[in-house]
Scaffold this active site. Structure first.
Site, short mmCIF file in Angstrom:
data_model
loop_
_atom_site.label_atom_id
_atom_site.label_comp_id
_atom_site.label_asym_id
_atom_site.label_seq_id
_atom_site.Cartn_x
_atom_site.Cartn_y
_atom_site.Cartn_z
CG HIS A 92 -8.56 -14.73 4.04
ND1 HIS A 92 -9.90 -14.87 4.34
CD2 HIS A 92 -8.50 -13.79 3.06
CE1 HIS A 92 -10.61 -14.04 3.60
NE2 HIS A 92 -9.78 -13.37 2.81
CG ASN B 255 -8.02 -17.94 9.40
OD1 ASN B 255 -8.55 -19.05 9.23
ND2 ASN B 255 -8.43 -16.86 8.75
N GLY C 284 -11.91 -29.95 4.80
CA GLY C 284 -10.62 -30.10 5.48
C GLY C 284 -9.43 -30.42 4.60
CG ASN D 279 -5.96 -25.29 3.67
OD1 ASN D 279 -4.84 -25.06 3.23
ND2 ASN D 279 -7.05 -24.79 3.11
CG MET E 215 -17.02 -22.03 7.43
SD MET E 215 -15.88 -20.87 6.65
CE MET E 215 -17.07 -19.82 5.81
C1 GRF Z 1 -9.92 -22.56 2.30
O1 GRF Z 1 -10.02 -21.91 1.08
C2 GRF Z 1 -9.40 -21.63 3.37
O2 GRF Z 1 -8.51 -20.69 2.87
C3 GRF Z 1 -10.65 -20.96 3.86
O3 GRF Z 1 -11.63 -21.96 3.83
C4 GRF Z 1 -11.29 -22.94 2.85
C5 GRF Z 1 -11.27 -24.24 3.58
O4 GRF Z 1 -11.03 -25.31 2.69
N1 GRF Z 1 -10.44 -20.36 5.15
P1 GRF Z 1 -10.59 -26.71 3.26
O5 GRF Z 1 -11.71 -27.16 4.22
O6 GRF Z 1 -9.29 -26.55 3.95
O7 GRF Z 1 -10.52 -27.60 2.05
#
Ligand code: GRF
Length: 219
Positions: free
Chosen positions: A112, A110, A14, A16, A93
């Protein structure tokens, strides 16, 4: 204007999510993080969210076996309970069905870790290195039923350095992810993003194509 109630859906650490929580601490930010929802009870991000006094919920997909519809109606019930306006997928996921996605059309985004439309799917950094890409990056987009394909709200590019490892490249991309995700949620929450013919307009101006991007390289 009332702040939009955003839910962040996670499956892992987490980072992000943490960037979005941080941005939304500003009272002038147009969205509040009203919920962090994980499909995995052991997602590290849950603890981070709780430390910021954000409500958390777990809908464990394993409890539903192959019953995707059952899993998604449980998600929907939790989202409704928390009166959620906008969903941010942040390392969530699980693939979502067209039915669920259409319920949230234009209200679910989302992030990516690649410059879409390049490198949809998993292992983006390894694939970018294997392909000899000189420029790589991250994309925030609206979610549509087809994976990693919705209208693009924001992108940022980074340079691929000679001899880069997957980890070094991932770390460079992650820094720009943490910058563009809060920016993109802000634009959506402010109602400044319009979708026209599968392309986003921001304040009426089309979002540039990935090929027009210049790498920003935070090191
Ligand atoms: C990130 O690289 C995001 O782009 C992808 O999954 C990863 C999640 O990382 N969808 P985090 O859990 O936000 O650290």
């Amino acid at each position: 204007m009332a702040r939009k109630r955003a839910a962040i859906l996670i499956s892992g650490r987490g980072s992000n999510m943490a960037a979005l929580i941080e941005a939304a601490k500003d009272k002038n930010y147009p969205a509040e993080i009203s919920l962090v929802l994980s499909n995995r009870p052991d997602a590290g991000g849950l603890l981070v969210a709780q430390a910021s006094a954000i409500a958390t919920e777990v809908v464990d997909h394993t409890a539903f076996g192959k019953d995707r519809a059952g899993f998604e109606s449980a998600l929907q019930a939790v989202l409704e309970k928390h009166r959620i306006d906008l969903i941010c997928l942040a390392g969530f996921m699980r693939l979502l069905t067209a039915g669920f996605v259409s319920q949230w059309q234009g209200r679910m985004i989302n992030i990516h870790p690649a410059l879409l439309p390049e490198f949809k799917g998993l292992d983006t950094h390894k694939r970018a290195l294997d392909a000899g890409a000189k420029i790589h990056g991250a994309t925030v987009h609206f979610v549509v039923p087809e994976m990693d394909s919705g209208p693009i709200i924001a992108q940022a590019a980074v340079a691929v350095h000679p001899g880069d490892s997957e980890e070094a490249l991932a770390a460079r991309v992650l820094k720009v992810e943490h910058r563009i995700y809060p920016m993109a949620l802000k634009l959506v929450a402010e109602g400044r993003v319009q979708i026209k013919k599968d392309r986003c307009l921001i304040d009426g101006v089309p979002v540039p194509q990935a090929s027009e991007l210049v790498p920003t390289d935070p090191g």
